[in-house]
Motif scaffolding. Sequence first.
Motif, PDB file in Angstrom:
ATOM      1  N   ASP A 104       0.825  -1.207   0.000  1.00  0.00           N
ATOM      2  CA  ASP A 104       0.000   0.000   0.000  1.00  0.00           C
ATOM      3  C   ASP A 104       0.861   1.259   0.000  1.00  0.00           C
ATOM      4  N   VAL A 134       0.451 -14.028  -3.801  1.00  0.00           N
ATOM      5  CA  VAL A 134      -0.477 -13.877  -2.680  1.00  0.00           C
ATOM      6  C   VAL A 134      -0.634 -15.239  -2.036  1.00  0.00           C
ATOM      7  N   ASP A 147      -2.609 -14.578   3.239  1.00  0.00           N
ATOM      8  CA  ASP A 147      -2.693 -13.136   2.980  1.00  0.00           C
ATOM      9  C   ASP A 147      -3.830 -12.772   2.036  1.00  0.00           C
ATOM     10  N   THR A 148      -4.693 -13.728   1.735  1.00  0.00           N
ATOM     11  CA  THR A 148      -5.770 -13.474   0.775  1.00  0.00           C
ATOM     12  C   THR A 148      -6.714 -12.382   1.260  1.00  0.00           C
ATOM     13  N   ASP A 149      -7.084 -12.416   2.542  1.00  0.00           N
ATOM     14  CA  ASP A 149      -8.007 -11.401   3.062  1.00  0.00           C
ATOM     15  C   ASP A 149      -7.392 -10.010   2.961  1.00  0.00           C
ATOM     16  N   TYR A 150      -6.109  -9.895   3.305  1.00  0.00           N
ATOM     17  CA  TYR A 150      -5.433  -8.601   3.209  1.00  0.00           C
ATOM     18  C   TYR A 150      -5.424  -8.111   1.755  1.00  0.00           C
ATOM     19  N   PHE A 151      -5.140  -9.009   0.848  1.00  0.00           N
ATOM     20  CA  PHE A 151      -5.115  -8.629  -0.565  1.00  0.00           C
ATOM     21  C   PHE A 151      -6.485  -8.164  -1.036  1.00  0.00           C
ATOM     22  N   GLU A 152      -7.513  -8.941  -0.713  1.00  0.00           N
ATOM     23  CA  GLU A 152      -8.849  -8.626  -1.211  1.00  0.00           C
ATOM     24  C   GLU A 152      -9.416  -7.364  -0.565  1.00  0.00           C
ATOM     25  N   GLN A 153      -9.175  -7.189   0.742  1.00  0.00           N
ATOM     26  CA  GLN A 153      -9.805  -6.091   1.463  1.00  0.00           C
ATOM     27  C   GLN A 153      -9.017  -4.784   1.386  1.00  0.00           C
ATOM     28  N   ARG A 199      -6.499  -4.959  -3.283  1.00  0.00           N
ATOM     29  CA  ARG A 199      -7.238  -4.998  -4.555  1.00  0.00           C
ATOM     30  C   ARG A 199      -7.989  -3.702  -4.839  1.00  0.00           C
ATOM     31  N   PRO A 200      -8.663  -3.095  -3.862  1.00  0.00           N
ATOM     32  CA  PRO A 200      -9.330  -1.822  -4.173  1.00  0.00           C
ATOM     33  C   PRO A 200      -8.365  -0.720  -4.610  1.00  0.00           C
ATOM     34  N   ASP A 226      -7.262  -0.332  -8.658  1.00  0.00           N
ATOM     35  CA  ASP A 226      -8.129   0.277  -9.664  1.00  0.00           C
ATOM     36  C   ASP A 226      -7.696   1.715  -9.926  1.00  0.00           C
TER      37      ASP A 226
END
Length: 357
Positions: free
Chosen positions: A187, A206, A210-216, A219-220, A223
């Motif tokens: 970030d 990933v 660490d999937t939750d960290y990536f998605e939450q 990933r936003p 964009d």
Amino acid sequence: MRIAQVAPLAESVPPKFYGGTERVVSWLTEELVRQGHEVTLFASGDSETSATLVPCCPRGLRLAGVRDHLATHLVMLSKVMRASADFDIIHFHVDLLQHPLFNRIRHKTITTMHGRLDLPDNMPIYKAFPRMPLVSISNHQRLPMPAFINWVDTIPHGLPESLCRFNPHGGDYLAFLGRICRDKRPDRAIEIAKRTGIPLKIAAKVDPADTDYFEQVIRPMLDHPLIEFIGEIDDQQKGAFLGNARALLFPIDWPEPFGLVMIEAMSVGTPVIAWRAGSVPEIITEGVSGFMVSSIDEGVAAVEKSLTLDRALVRQAFEQRFTVEKMTNAYVSAYTRQLALTSDASLPQRVGALAAI
């Protein structure tokens, strides 16, 4: 010298994609063979080496989908123990399990500590077996450990000079390479790119953890027209990815034991902009191979200054300190010191145990 290299089994040696420890084990093993030593590598069966390979599982456990690696590592260590009389030195690259199993013959072992050492849950093993010979990969890595630990040396990582081609020109984007997790702080890299207006390419894996960290969180943030998420890349892609970058961003938020990607970037001439944490001050020469920062504002300023650095001097800083030859020579010196201890020890006779594995 008869040397056993004992690798983690999460990845092959060398790894197909991400895997810093296994990559270092590969470089060290191949250089030891090149120097004329008799080397045996205990690793996954899909490993590629010029040493004698003892396969301890069919393929790297991560890509094979194995989540709990404990049982497979214990089987590997039992193979190493049965063959221990065949080696002058047994070099472990796994952190914990060998301490109780090999304490009796610790005089012929060395363990390189590749991970963080500030985790309280791991401290009992180090306190119970304080005479196990350990090698740190940075001086900062040692700080959380008890004073009575048997440190043999601090040996920084090194990689082959020809692995990645020097790029004297660089490119027009910033690079982030490694793993998506809170400790690595992608970030921060994204924020720096947005504030400088310079594109950022993120080549990172990933992990399931660490999937939750990536998605939450991450990933936003992707964009945005300046941000490109590439995903996990291999060694053939890495040289061009780093070499064509204006600078590598290394915005860590944890006590990094070494940070292999920093010297990979230096090897192609790309300056490093890194948070001042962990081993970073031992790797980066301020104003020569990069800049150390402590905030987003400082990171933005460092990106602007990165164009003033001579990429040939960045490469030179790598050649002076972080080649595989320098790393291997330091390990051979450490092995030799251990052999001086074993000459007075009562060692079992060589019984050709390796053939029985």
